[in-house]
Design an enzyme around this catalytic site. Structure first.
Site, PDB file in Angstrom:
ATOM      1  N   CYS A   9      39.281  13.883  69.754  1.00 15.34           N
ATOM      2  CA  CYS A   9      39.606  14.022  71.168  1.00 15.34           C
ATOM      3  C   CYS A   9      38.295  13.978  71.953  1.00 15.34           C
ATOM      4  O   CYS A   9      37.308  13.441  71.471  1.00 15.34           O
ATOM      5  CB  CYS A   9      40.424  15.280  71.448  1.00 15.34           C
ATOM      6  N   ASN A  12      36.329  18.047  71.183  1.00  9.30           N
ATOM      7  CA  ASN A  12      36.578  18.660  69.885  1.00  9.30           C
ATOM      8  C   ASN A  12      36.757  20.173  69.964  1.00  9.30           C
ATOM      9  O   ASN A  12      36.326  20.914  69.093  1.00  9.30           O
ATOM     10  CB  ASN A  12      35.477  18.287  68.893  1.00  9.30           C
ATOM     11  N   CYS A  14      39.989  21.330  71.782  1.00  7.13           N
ATOM     12  CA  CYS A  14      41.410  21.563  72.087  1.00  7.13           C
ATOM     13  C   CYS A  14      42.328  20.760  71.169  1.00  7.13           C
ATOM     14  O   CYS A  14      42.850  21.277  70.194  1.00  7.13           O
ATOM     15  CB  CYS A  14      41.725  21.216  73.547  1.00  7.13           C
ATOM     16  N   ARG A  15      42.522  19.492  71.502  1.00  3.14           N
ATOM     17  CA  ARG A  15      43.528  18.684  70.812  1.00  3.14           C
ATOM     18  C   ARG A  15      43.176  18.354  69.368  1.00  3.14           C
ATOM     19  O   ARG A  15      44.012  18.482  68.475  1.00  3.14           O
ATOM     20  CB  ARG A  15      43.788  17.391  71.594  1.00  3.14           C
ATOM     21  N   SER A  16      41.963  17.890  69.120  1.00  6.98           N
ATOM     22  CA  SER A  16      41.647  17.466  67.745  1.00  6.98           C
ATOM     23  C   SER A  16      41.585  18.629  66.752  1.00  6.98           C
ATOM     24  O   SER A  16      42.083  18.482  65.630  1.00  6.98           O
ATOM     25  CB  SER A  16      40.387  16.602  67.693  1.00  6.98           C
ATOM     26  N   ASP A 126      45.411  16.086  77.782  1.00  7.95           N
ATOM     27  CA  ASP A 126      44.375  17.103  77.627  1.00  7.95           C
ATOM     28  C   ASP A 126      44.829  18.390  78.329  1.00  7.95           C
ATOM     29  O   ASP A 126      45.007  18.402  79.541  1.00  7.95           O
ATOM     30  CB  ASP A 126      43.072  16.598  78.249  1.00  7.95           C
TER      31      ASP A 126
END
Length: 162
Positions: A9, A12, A14-16, A126
């Protein structure tokens, strides 16, 4: 031979790391932990060395996933050791494909939600600038795509073993 997947993401945090934690849990549940490795990174280095966002950690903990995470930036040299690079949105997809040193490496980059047959939009938005509901929504999207991703990776891993 170990099959390696990296989730990417922006920063690195939140999402990933969320995708990495969920996918690792799916791999462990399937008994494939000795055949499949997962990690994560960001397209940018703003948060290198930081832990996952506290909201990510809270959502993961609440859903029964653990996460020990240190943010890092994706490096083009990693393509040579990775089998699959999973982008969380189309901006990451474009950035990663620009970084890919070869056409073979470019082909390794895929969108996370492309593994969710019910997804009508392939973006994982995001959640960073919003509230907790964005992190919950992100988790739901990641969980839905993780099952399809595991099925695809499992098919590849079992095909190699045959």
């Amino acid at each position: 031979m170990t099959y390696r997947v990296c989730f990417v993401c922006t920063g690195n945090i939140c999402r990933s790391p969320m995708a990495e934690s969920v996918f690792r849990a799916r791999v462990a549940e399937a008994g494939l932990g000795d055949l499949i490795e997962a990690d994560s990174a960001g397209t940018g280095g703003w948060h290198e060395g930081d832990s996952a966002d506290p909201r990510t950690v809270a959502v993961l903990d609440g859903a029964g996933y653990g996460t020990e995470h240190t943010a890092r930036r994706f490096q083009p040299s990693w393509f040579s050791r990775l089998d699959l690079v999973i982008a969380l949105d189309s901006g990451h997809l474009r950035a990663l494909r620009r970084l890919a040193p070869t056409e073979e490496d470019t082909a390794k980059v895929r969108l996370m939600r492309s593994y969710d047959p019910a997804a009508d939009d392939l973006e994982v938005p995001d959640p960073y600038y919003g509230g907790p509901e964005g992190f919950e929504e992100c988790l739901e999207m990641v969980e839905a795509a993780s099952d399809g991703l595991l099925a695809a990776v499992r098919e590849h891993v079992e095909g190699q073993a045959a």
